[in-house]
Design a protein around this motif. Structure first.
Motif, PDB file in Angstrom:
ATOM      1  N   SER A 146     121.112  53.251   9.081  1.00 29.80           N
ATOM      2  CA  SER A 146     120.508  52.145   8.348  1.00 29.80           C
ATOM      3  C   SER A 146     120.887  52.194   6.869  1.00 29.80           C
ATOM      4  O   SER A 146     121.386  53.204   6.354  1.00 29.80           O
ATOM      5  CB  SER A 146     118.984  52.189   8.474  1.00 29.80           C
ATOM      6  N   ILE A 148     118.472  51.488   4.553  1.00 30.96           N
ATOM      7  CA  ILE A 148     117.210  51.673   3.826  1.00 30.96           C
ATOM      8  C   ILE A 148     117.402  52.755   2.754  1.00 30.96           C
ATOM      9  O   ILE A 148     117.932  53.832   3.034  1.00 30.96           O
ATOM     10  CB  ILE A 148     116.086  52.083   4.796  1.00 30.96           C
ATOM     11  N   GLU A 149     116.951  52.458   1.534  1.00 32.93           N
ATOM     12  CA  GLU A 149     117.251  53.356   0.418  1.00 32.93           C
ATOM     13  C   GLU A 149     116.061  54.152  -0.108  1.00 32.93           C
ATOM     14  O   GLU A 149     116.251  55.051  -0.933  1.00 32.93           O
ATOM     15  CB  GLU A 149     117.867  52.555  -0.736  1.00 32.93           C
ATOM     16  N   THR A 153     109.985  52.675   2.222  1.00 34.61           N
ATOM     17  CA  THR A 153     110.308  51.542   3.103  1.00 34.61           C
ATOM     18  C   THR A 153     110.978  51.994   4.403  1.00 34.61           C
ATOM     19  O   THR A 153     111.557  51.183   5.120  1.00 34.61           O
ATOM     20  CB  THR A 153     111.225  50.543   2.374  1.00 34.61           C
ATOM     21  N   SER A 154     110.896  53.273   4.725  1.00 35.07           N
ATOM     22  CA  SER A 154     111.591  53.815   5.889  1.00 35.07           C
ATOM     23  C   SER A 154     110.658  53.999   7.082  1.00 35.07           C
ATOM     24  O   SER A 154     109.448  54.133   6.942  1.00 35.07           O
ATOM     25  CB  SER A 154     112.228  55.163   5.535  1.00 35.07           C
ATOM     26  N   SER A 181     105.701  56.757   3.934  1.00 30.86           N
ATOM     27  CA  SER A 181     106.703  55.884   4.554  1.00 30.86           C
ATOM     28  C   SER A 181     106.037  54.671   5.200  1.00 30.86           C
ATOM     29  O   SER A 181     104.824  54.507   5.129  1.00 30.86           O
ATOM     30  CB  SER A 181     107.472  56.673   5.617  1.00 30.86           C
ATOM     31  N   ASP A 203     115.126  55.748  10.227  1.00 29.78           N
ATOM     32  CA  ASP A 203     115.827  56.086   8.990  1.00 29.78           C
ATOM     33  C   ASP A 203     115.876  57.587   8.742  1.00 29.78           C
ATOM     34  O   ASP A 203     116.736  58.065   7.998  1.00 29.78           O
ATOM     35  CB  ASP A 203     115.143  55.388   7.812  1.00 29.78           C
TER      36      ASP A 203
END
Length: 273
Positions: A146, A148-149, A153-154, A181, A203
């Motif tokens: 993914s 996702i950073e 937001t993971s 998370s 993630d």
């Protein structure tokens, strides 16, 4: 007498054999589970045994000089630097309870380097495959981790042992990572968890005390899909090591930092009575 030459390349063989074993699991899933136990709670089903027998027999036919390490103990040692790591049914507890989250995991390592790996979920007919340096696929299509950073937001995943739970500190990590998370899932199959990190569905993943056959194929999948695998200290994860952290790479250092903070608190202390 000379050994029979290899008849298939590694990934082709692993793919074929995993699909064969998957058919066995699918057949067994549709009938009442016949269960025995290794110890008090670590169960084994007829499906584990049938799947492993089929896998070991076929690997021995194709690669007679290779060693085979299989979870239920029917593998064999050879004077070879090549070793197959086989989990004939990862998610046995799920299987025995009729929960359709389980898989076959097969990987080949040369010394400590995994060369090829396959994870097959027969219920959803999803085959994850990877060969070193050639990327990772799901049902033949390229997959990647993914984008996702941030940890906040993971979506993460982990697992817990079926035995010696009081000696396992993971509930503390589960608590902190849940609060840090979008959420943490616990599906009961480490191999599928790793495959889902490779496919971008999760993630990040962490767990303690996994065996080589639990992680060999999944580790390669994550790396070939562009992710990162290490221990909590940032060192390269060694098969069979005490802790594994596998992520999309973007959140790796953030997850590692949280894990290290938890470990400084001696998280196992509340479990001692």
């Amino acid at each position: 007498m000379a050994a029979v030459p290899m008849t298939k390349n590694y990934l082709e063989a692993a793919t074929e054999i995993a699909q064969e074993a998957g058919k066995i699991l699918r057949e067994e899933f549709d009938r009442p589970a016949h269960i025995t136990y290794k110890g008090d709670v670590d169960l084994v089903t007829q499906a584990d045994k049938r799947s492993e027998q089929a896998i070991v027999e076929r690997l021995t036919k194709y690669f007679p000089d290779h060693s085979v390490a299989a979870e239920e103990g029917t593998g064999h040692e050879r004077a070879s630097e090549f070793r197959w790591h086989v989990d004939p049914l990862d998610g046995t507890t799920n299987f025995a309870h009729g929960y359709p989250c389980f898989c076959v995991s097969i990987a080949l390592a040369h010394k400590d380097t995994v060369l090829a790996g396959v994870i097959y979920n027969p219920i959803y007919n999803e085959l994850y495959a990877a060969a070193r340096g050639e990327g990772a696929t799901l049902n033949g299509k390229k997959i990647s981790v993914s984008k996702i950073e941030t940890l906040a937001t993971s979506l993460l995943c982990t697992g817990f042992p079926v035995h010696k739970r009081l000696a396992n500190p993971n509930i503390h990590y589960y608590w902190d990572f849940t609060l840090s998370s979008h959420g943490v899932r616990r599906d009961g199959s480490a191999a599928l968890d790793l495959a889902c990190v490779a496919a971008g569905r999760f993630d990040g993943f962490w767990e303690f005390g996994l065996q080589k056959w639990d992680t060999a194929a999944g580790m390669l999948l994550v790396e070939e899909a562009g992710g990162k695998v290490s221990d909590f200290n940032g060192q390269r994860y060694a098969l069979g090591g005490p802790v594994i952290l596998a992520t999309n790479g973007h959140i790796h250092e953030e997850m590692r930092s949280v894990a290290l903070e938890i470990s400084k608190r001696d998280p196992a202390a509340p479990l001692r009575r």
